[in-house]
Design a protein around this motif. Structure first.
Motif, PDB file in Angstrom:
ATOM      1  N   THR A  20     -13.529  17.650 -27.111  1.00 37.43           N
ATOM      2  CA  THR A  20     -14.363  17.622 -25.915  1.00 37.43           C
ATOM      3  C   THR A  20     -13.488  17.863 -24.695  1.00 37.43           C
ATOM      4  O   THR A  20     -12.422  17.282 -24.566  1.00 37.43           O
ATOM      5  N   ARG A  21     -13.957  18.726 -23.800  1.00 41.58           N
ATOM      6  CA  ARG A  21     -13.185  19.017 -22.598  1.00 41.58           C
ATOM      7  C   ARG A  21     -14.118  19.348 -21.446  1.00 41.58           C
ATOM      8  O   ARG A  21     -15.223  19.823 -21.646  1.00 41.58           O
ATOM      9  N   ILE A  22     -13.632  19.065 -20.242  1.00 38.97           N
ATOM     10  CA  ILE A  22     -14.358  19.417 -19.027  1.00 38.97           C
ATOM     11  C   ILE A  22     -13.356  20.016 -18.049  1.00 38.97           C
ATOM     12  O   ILE A  22     -12.152  19.761 -18.134  1.00 38.97           O
ATOM     13  N   LYS A  23     -13.862  20.792 -17.125  1.00 43.31           N
ATOM     14  CA  LYS A  23     -13.003  21.387 -16.110  1.00 43.31           C
ATOM     15  C   LYS A  23     -13.260  20.696 -14.782  1.00 43.31           C
ATOM     16  O   LYS A  23     -14.399  20.613 -14.329  1.00 43.31           O
ATOM     17  N   ILE A  24     -12.190  20.204 -14.187  1.00 44.05           N
ATOM     18  CA  ILE A  24     -12.254  19.603 -12.862  1.00 44.05           C
ATOM     19  C   ILE A  24     -11.916  20.700 -11.866  1.00 44.05           C
ATOM     20  O   ILE A  24     -10.816  21.259 -11.913  1.00 44.05           O
ATOM     21  N   CYS A  25     -12.848  21.037 -10.987  1.00 40.85           N
ATOM     22  CA  CYS A  25     -12.628  22.140 -10.038  1.00 40.85           C
ATOM     23  C   CYS A  25     -12.177  21.628  -8.684  1.00 40.85           C
ATOM     24  O   CYS A  25     -10.997  21.634  -8.386  1.00 40.85           O
ATOM     25  N   MET A  94      -8.146  21.535 -16.702  1.00 41.97           N
ATOM     26  CA  MET A  94      -8.982  21.144 -17.822  1.00 41.97           C
ATOM     27  C   MET A  94      -8.573  19.742 -18.286  1.00 41.97           C
ATOM     28  O   MET A  94      -7.398  19.464 -18.465  1.00 41.97           O
ATOM     29  N   ILE A  95      -9.566  18.865 -18.469  1.00 41.56           N
ATOM     30  CA  ILE A  95      -9.344  17.530 -19.032  1.00 41.56           C
ATOM     31  C   ILE A  95      -9.813  17.594 -20.485  1.00 41.56           C
ATOM     32  O   ILE A  95     -10.966  17.941 -20.756  1.00 41.56           O
ATOM     33  N   VAL A  96      -8.918  17.275 -21.409  1.00 46.00           N
ATOM     34  CA  VAL A  96      -9.240  17.340 -22.839  1.00 46.00           C
ATOM     35  C   VAL A  96      -9.227  15.921 -23.402  1.00 46.00           C
ATOM     36  O   VAL A  96      -8.263  15.181 -23.232  1.00 46.00           O
ATOM     37  N   PHE A  97     -10.313  15.553 -24.069  1.00 49.11           N
ATOM     38  CA  PHE A  97     -10.432  14.229 -24.672  1.00 49.11           C
ATOM     39  C   PHE A  97     -10.020  14.294 -26.143  1.00 49.11           C
ATOM     40  O   PHE A  97     -10.232  15.312 -26.802  1.00 49.11           O
ATOM     41  N   PRO A  98      -9.471  13.210 -26.679  1.00 50.41           N
ATOM     42  CA  PRO A  98      -9.010  13.216 -28.071  1.00 50.41           C
ATOM     43  C   PRO A  98     -10.127  12.979 -29.085  1.00 50.41           C
ATOM     44  O   PRO A  98      -9.911  12.362 -30.125  1.00 50.41           O
ATOM     45  N   ILE A  99     -11.313  13.439 -28.777  1.00 51.61           N
ATOM     46  CA  ILE A  99     -12.445  13.268 -29.675  1.00 51.61           C
ATOM     47  C   ILE A  99     -13.197  14.597 -29.766  1.00 51.61           C
ATOM     48  O   ILE A  99     -13.383  15.276 -28.763  1.00 51.61           O
ATOM     49  N   ARG A 100     -13.566  14.966 -30.954  1.00 49.15           N
ATOM     50  CA  ARG A 100     -14.263  16.241 -31.155  1.00 49.15           C
ATOM     51  C   ARG A 100     -15.709  16.148 -30.657  1.00 49.15           C
ATOM     52  O   ARG A 100     -16.327  15.094 -30.699  1.00 49.15           O
TER      53      ARG A 100
END
Length: 130
Positions: A20-25, A94-100
């Protein structure tokens, strides 16, 4: 005359095996002052005294946590520190979480908090959202 049809493809979330990932703009706005600070408080606190003279810009960072049923699914992920200039915070990271993504419960919430760096070992929350 040729007819063009738009084709839509669907995928189930259980089939997405990426993390799971999100982009911080960016974040825009002006920070409001909290009010008048008593003189004895800022004389005794060197970080507060510095902030009075250098209040135009501030260093901030963002933390993101995934929650489900009131419990955190992982540890908070943190963005890099960014200085505040021209009323604009710009991260573009990009913030990447350690969970799929396929492992996320259906009621997962993303909690975002913006932090102000008060001193080398202390931060103050400026705001947040879910």
């Amino acid at each position: 005359m040729s007819s063009t049809k738009k084709e839509f493809k669907f995928i189930l979330s259980r089939d997405i095996k990426d993390k799971t990932r999100i982009k911080i703009c960016n974040l825009e706005g002006k920070r409001k002052r909290e009010g008048q600070i008593p003189v004895d408080q800022w004389i005794d606190d060197p970080f507060l005294r510095h902030a009075l003279f250098n209040n135009q810009y501030t260093d901030v960072y963002i933390t993101c946590v995934l929650y489900s049923d009131g419990r955190a699914l992982c540890l908070p992920e943190q963005s890099s520190h960014r200085p505040f200039t021209n009323n604009l915070y710009r991260w573009e990271e990009m913030i990447v979480f350690p969970i799929r993504y396929s492992e996320l419960p259906a009621n997962t919430q993303l909690v975002i908090t913006v932090w102000d760096v008060y001193s080398p070992r202390s931060a103050i929350p400026l705001g947040g959202t879910t």
